[in-house]
Design a protein around this motif. Structure first.
Motif, PDB file in Angstrom:
ATOM      1  N   LEU A 181       0.834  -1.203   0.000  1.00 41.13           N
ATOM      2  CA  LEU A 181       0.000   0.000   0.000  1.00 41.13           C
ATOM      3  C   LEU A 181       0.865   1.249   0.000  1.00 41.13           C
ATOM      4  O   LEU A 181       0.623   2.192  -0.767  1.00 41.13           O
ATOM      5  CB  LEU A 181      -0.921  -0.013   1.225  1.00 41.13           C
ATOM      6  N   PHE A 182       1.914   1.244   0.842  1.00 41.67           N
ATOM      7  CA  PHE A 182       2.798   2.404   0.909  1.00 41.67           C
ATOM      8  C   PHE A 182       3.533   2.607  -0.416  1.00 41.67           C
ATOM      9  O   PHE A 182       3.717   3.735  -0.874  1.00 41.67           O
ATOM     10  CB  PHE A 182       3.799   2.226   2.059  1.00 41.67           C
ATOM     11  N   THR A 183       3.966   1.486  -1.037  1.00 38.51           N
ATOM     12  CA  THR A 183       4.693   1.582  -2.300  1.00 38.51           C
ATOM     13  C   THR A 183       3.775   2.036  -3.432  1.00 38.51           C
ATOM     14  O   THR A 183       4.137   2.907  -4.233  1.00 38.51           O
ATOM     15  CB  THR A 183       5.319   0.218  -2.660  1.00 38.51           C
ATOM     16  N   LYS A 184       2.574   1.462  -3.484  1.00 38.36           N
ATOM     17  CA  LYS A 184       1.627   1.771  -4.558  1.00 38.36           C
ATOM     18  C   LYS A 184       1.273   3.247  -4.589  1.00 38.36           C
ATOM     19  O   LYS A 184       1.151   3.853  -5.660  1.00 38.36           O
ATOM     20  CB  LYS A 184       0.355   0.929  -4.384  1.00 38.36           C
ATOM     21  N   HIS A 185       1.091   3.831  -3.415  1.00 34.06           N
ATOM     22  CA  HIS A 185       0.669   5.227  -3.346  1.00 34.06           C
ATOM     23  C   HIS A 185       1.820   6.185  -3.025  1.00 34.06           C
ATOM     24  O   HIS A 185       1.586   7.346  -2.661  1.00 34.06           O
ATOM     25  CB  HIS A 185      -0.440   5.380  -2.301  1.00 34.06           C
ATOM     26  N   SER A 186       3.040   5.699  -3.145  1.00 37.21           N
ATOM     27  CA  SER A 186       4.243   6.516  -2.909  1.00 37.21           C
ATOM     28  C   SER A 186       4.196   7.214  -1.556  1.00 37.21           C
ATOM     29  O   SER A 186       4.460   8.414  -1.434  1.00 37.21           O
ATOM     30  CB  SER A 186       4.384   7.562  -4.028  1.00 37.21           C
ATOM     31  N   LEU A 187       3.816   6.455  -0.524  1.00 38.02           N
ATOM     32  CA  LEU A 187       3.705   7.024   0.809  1.00 38.02           C
ATOM     33  C   LEU A 187       5.071   7.076   1.488  1.00 38.02           C
ATOM     34  O   LEU A 187       6.006   6.396   1.104  1.00 38.02           O
ATOM     35  CB  LEU A 187       2.728   6.185   1.654  1.00 38.02           C
ATOM     36  N   LYS A 188       5.144   7.928   2.527  1.00 35.38           N
ATOM     37  CA  LYS A 188       6.376   8.063   3.288  1.00 35.38           C
ATOM     38  C   LYS A 188       6.526   6.903   4.266  1.00 35.38           C
ATOM     39  O   LYS A 188       5.622   6.103   4.467  1.00 35.38           O
ATOM     40  CB  LYS A 188       6.382   9.401   4.047  1.00 35.38           C
ATOM     41  N   ALA A 189       7.669   6.874   4.931  1.00 33.31           N
ATOM     42  CA  ALA A 189       7.982   5.739   5.810  1.00 33.31           C
ATOM     43  C   ALA A 189       7.172   5.753   7.105  1.00 33.31           C
ATOM     44  O   ALA A 189       6.883   4.702   7.669  1.00 33.31           O
ATOM     45  CB  ALA A 189       9.477   5.735   6.139  1.00 33.31           C
ATOM     46  N   THR A 190       6.785   6.937   7.591  1.00 33.82           N
ATOM     47  CA  THR A 190       6.063   7.020   8.866  1.00 33.82           C
ATOM     48  C   THR A 190       4.703   7.660   8.669  1.00 33.82           C
ATOM     49  O   THR A 190       4.484   8.428   7.726  1.00 33.82           O
ATOM     50  CB  THR A 190       6.862   7.843   9.896  1.00 33.82           C
ATOM     51  N   MET A 191       3.774   7.369   9.613  1.00 37.09           N
ATOM     52  CA  MET A 191       2.430   7.934   9.540  1.00 37.09           C
ATOM     53  C   MET A 191       2.459   9.449   9.743  1.00 37.09           C
ATOM     54  O   MET A 191       1.637  10.170   9.191  1.00 37.09           O
ATOM     55  CB  MET A 191       1.533   7.276  10.588  1.00 37.09           C
ATOM     56  N   MET A 192       3.404   9.936  10.545  1.00 39.34           N
ATOM     57  CA  MET A 192       3.506  11.381  10.765  1.00 39.34           C
ATOM     58  C   MET A 192       3.825  12.104   9.455  1.00 39.34           C
ATOM     59  O   MET A 192       3.225  13.151   9.137  1.00 39.34           O
ATOM     60  CB  MET A 192       4.577  11.679  11.817  1.00 39.34           C
ATOM     61  N   GLN A 193       4.741  11.522   8.679  1.00 42.25           N
ATOM     62  CA  GLN A 193       5.077  12.111   7.379  1.00 42.25           C
ATOM     63  C   GLN A 193       3.885  12.054   6.435  1.00 42.25           C
ATOM     64  O   GLN A 193       3.613  13.002   5.689  1.00 42.25           O
ATOM     65  CB  GLN A 193       6.266  11.371   6.770  1.00 42.25           C
ATOM     66  N   ASN A 194       3.149  10.939   6.463  1.00 41.87           N
ATOM     67  CA  ASN A 194       1.999  10.782   5.577  1.00 41.87           C
ATOM     68  C   ASN A 194       0.875  11.749   5.947  1.00 41.87           C
ATOM     69  O   ASN A 194       0.199  12.290   5.074  1.00 41.87           O
ATOM     70  CB  ASN A 194       1.484   9.338   5.617  1.00 41.87           C
ATOM     71  N   ARG A 195       0.671  11.956   7.257  1.00 43.97           N
ATOM     72  CA  ARG A 195      -0.358  12.923   7.669  1.00 43.97           C
ATOM     73  C   ARG A 195       0.019  14.330   7.229  1.00 43.97           C
ATOM     74  O   ARG A 195      -0.841  15.116   6.813  1.00 43.97           O
ATOM     75  CB  ARG A 195      -0.553  12.861   9.176  1.00 43.97           C
ATOM     76  N   SER A 196       1.295  14.666   7.330  1.00 41.25           N
ATOM     77  CA  SER A 196       1.757  15.972   6.880  1.00 41.25           C
ATOM     78  C   SER A 196       1.545  16.140   5.377  1.00 41.25           C
ATOM     79  O   SER A 196       1.096  17.186   4.900  1.00 41.25           O
ATOM     80  CB  SER A 196       3.238  16.145   7.229  1.00 41.25           C
ATOM     81  N   MET A 197       1.851  15.072   4.617  1.00 44.76           N
ATOM     82  CA  MET A 197       1.663  15.109   3.175  1.00 44.76           C
ATOM     83  C   MET A 197       0.185  15.226   2.824  1.00 44.76           C
ATOM     84  O   MET A 197      -0.205  15.971   1.914  1.00 44.76           O
ATOM     85  CB  MET A 197       2.262  13.845   2.541  1.00 44.76           C
ATOM     86  N   LEU A 198      -0.676  14.508   3.561  1.00 45.60           N
ATOM     87  CA  LEU A 198      -2.129  14.583   3.340  1.00 45.60           C
ATOM     88  C   LEU A 198      -2.631  15.998   3.599  1.00 45.60           C
ATOM     89  O   LEU A 198      -3.463  16.518   2.852  1.00 45.60           O
ATOM     90  CB  LEU A 198      -2.851  13.591   4.254  1.00 45.60           C
ATOM     91  N   LYS A 199      -2.115  16.626   4.660  1.00 52.91           N
ATOM     92  CA  LYS A 199      -2.523  17.996   4.979  1.00 52.91           C
ATOM     93  C   LYS A 199      -2.158  18.944   3.847  1.00 52.91           C
ATOM     94  O   LYS A 199      -2.961  19.812   3.462  1.00 52.91           O
ATOM     95  CB  LYS A 199      -1.859  18.433   6.281  1.00 52.91           C
ATOM     96  N   ASP A 200      -0.934  18.777   3.283  1.00 49.61           N
ATOM     97  CA  ASP A 200      -0.501  19.636   2.176  1.00 49.61           C
ATOM     98  C   ASP A 200      -1.375  19.430   0.953  1.00 49.61           C
ATOM     99  O   ASP A 200      -1.790  20.399   0.295  1.00 49.61           O
ATOM    100  CB  ASP A 200       0.958  19.342   1.821  1.00 49.61           C
ATOM    101  N   TYR A 201      -1.663  18.156   0.618  1.00 53.28           N
ATOM    102  CA  TYR A 201      -2.496  17.879  -0.554  1.00 53.28           C
ATOM    103  C   TYR A 201      -3.933  18.371  -0.355  1.00 53.28           C
ATOM    104  O   TYR A 201      -4.575  18.842  -1.295  1.00 53.28           O
ATOM    105  CB  TYR A 201      -2.488  16.382  -0.861  1.00 53.28           C
ATOM    106  N   SER A 202      -4.447  18.231   0.870  1.00 50.13           N
ATOM    107  CA  SER A 202      -5.803  18.711   1.151  1.00 50.13           C
ATOM    108  C   SER A 202      -5.880  20.220   0.973  1.00 50.13           C
ATOM    109  O   SER A 202      -6.837  20.752   0.407  1.00 50.13           O
ATOM    110  CB  SER A 202      -6.213  18.326   2.577  1.00 50.13           C
ATOM    111  N   SER A 203      -4.844  20.932   1.454  1.00 50.53           N
ATOM    112  CA  SER A 203      -4.798  22.385   1.307  1.00 50.53           C
ATOM    113  C   SER A 203      -4.722  22.776  -0.163  1.00 50.53           C
ATOM    114  O   SER A 203      -5.412  23.697  -0.618  1.00 50.53           O
ATOM    115  CB  SER A 203      -3.594  22.938   2.065  1.00 50.53           C
ATOM    116  N   LEU A 204      -3.898  22.040  -0.934  1.00 51.16           N
ATOM    117  CA  LEU A 204      -3.770  22.310  -2.362  1.00 51.16           C
ATOM    118  C   LEU A 204      -5.086  22.050  -3.082  1.00 51.16           C
ATOM    119  O   LEU A 204      -5.506  22.841  -3.943  1.00 51.16           O
ATOM    120  CB  LEU A 204      -2.662  21.438  -2.957  1.00 51.16           C
ATOM    121  N   HIS A 205      -5.767  20.940  -2.712  1.00 51.77           N
ATOM    122  CA  HIS A 205      -7.047  20.614  -3.338  1.00 51.77           C
ATOM    123  C   HIS A 205      -8.085  21.705  -3.066  1.00 51.77           C
ATOM    124  O   HIS A 205      -8.832  22.114  -3.965  1.00 51.77           O
ATOM    125  CB  HIS A 205      -7.544  19.274  -2.797  1.00 51.77           C
ATOM    126  N   GLU A 206      -8.119  22.192  -1.826  1.00 49.96           N
ATOM    127  CA  GLU A 206      -9.074  23.244  -1.483  1.00 49.96           C
ATOM    128  C   GLU A 206      -8.812  24.510  -2.293  1.00 49.96           C
ATOM    129  O   GLU A 206      -9.744  25.169  -2.767  1.00 49.96           O
ATOM    130  CB  GLU A 206      -8.998  23.540   0.010  1.00 49.96           C
TER     131      GLU A 206
END
Length: 307
Positions: free
Chosen positions: A208-233
């Motif tokens: 799952l992490f490889t398929k979606h190019s996710l980071k190694a830790t959940m903290m990094q992924n949450r930060s990335m999600l926050k950035d993408y959510s802000s960009l989407h808005e």
């Protein structure tokens, strides 16, 4: 903190005052006395989850002797780890003996539906975040409800505290040896099953992490999600504002000559608009709640909107 029920219920926390109890009581233990995770697993039943509990907690638990508990709610499993001795010692310290215990409950199962913070003392409050019941300083909230469970129906998710070891006598020794031998065989089989399931879960996670190019830790992924959510808005606001611009009824001589996105500013330039005629367009955009700045540069009317 004692409540009038057929069997009284108390809330146990390290900061609780000493209780004066005569009869049996139900005890709800504070989030400070257990560890909890909300997990989605590729299994259907609780019996399939229980063998996995130790491995699911092994990366976060401090050194100690833990018991584990789990229940399912919706499509997710809520899993718990707690130290029996810590809870039993605290109960004894607060004036409650093991013979006075009726049932033990976790705050997660008893308060997961609260909508407002509940103060358990002057300094701490229960709060639900991401479906998990947590303990936060009361100063985080402007107002809290008082801890009152007189009419609260307790769930079926009670836990057991292990208190005593088993004493083996000579008469039952041979029977126990046979039972233990059988258990060793069964546990060996179960170990390989659990190990196989654990590897499959880890593989699913890695894929799952490889398929979606996710980071190694959940903290990094949450930060990335926050950035993408802000960009989407921002992109959705740009799309909405452009929709307003393109749907306006302009005169034949009035045209949009330039659309430019600069940082967090959407800039649209019009030609064919003279001072005074722009008021109609400004009113139309204000009606949609668009915050804008306008100015004339020679024969160009420029509209700047924050996105």
């Amino acid at each position: 903190m004692k409540f009038n029920q057929k069997i009284d219920t108390i809330f146990l926390d390290t900061h609780s005052k000493k209780f004066e109890i005569e009869d049996k009581v139900n005890v709800i233990i504070s989030p400070s006395l257990y560890w909890v995770k909300k997990v989605a697993l590729p299994v259907k039943y609780i019996r399939d989850v229980k063998p996995l509990l130790v491995s699911l907690f092994e990366d976060i638990l401090p050194t100690g002797n833990y018991s584990y508990h789990a229940y399912k709610k919706g499509n997710d499993f809520f899993i718990f780890a707690y130290e029996d001795k810590v809870v039993l010692d605290l109960l004894k310290n607060k004036g409650i003996s093991s013979s006075q215990l009726n049932n033990i409950y976790l705050s997660q199962s008893e308060f997961d539906t609260i909508s407002n913070p509940i103060a358990i003392d002057e300094n701490q409050s229960l709060y639900v975040k991401n479906d998990l019941v947590i303990l936060l300083p009361s100063s985080f909230f402007d107002a809290q409800e008082s801890l009152d469970i007189n009419n609260r129906t307790l769930s079926k998710h009670n836990i057991r505290l292990n208190q005593f070891g088993h004493i083996v006598n000579s008469k039952s020794l041979y029977t126990l040896v046979g039972i233990f031998s059988l258990l060793i065989v069964l546990l060996s089989v179960e170990f390989f099953i659990v190990h196989d399931k654990t590897l499959k879960i880890q593989d699913l996670k890695d894929n799952l992490f490889t398929k979606h190019s996710l980071k190694a830790t959940m903290m990094q992924n949450r930060s990335m999600l926050k950035d993408y959510s802000s960009l989407h808005e921002r992109q959705m606001r740009v799309r909405k504002y452009m929709g307003y611009m393109l749907s306006m009824n302009l005169e034949d001589t009035q045209k949009i000559s330039l659309v430019h996105l600069k940082g967090k500013k959407l800039i649209v330039e019009f030609t064919g608009i003279v001072k005074g005629t722009q008021v109609k367009i400004e009113k139309e955009l204000n009606k949609h709640g668009v915050k804008l700045k306008t100015r004339f540069k020679s024969d160009i009317w420029q509209v700047e909107m924050s996105v």
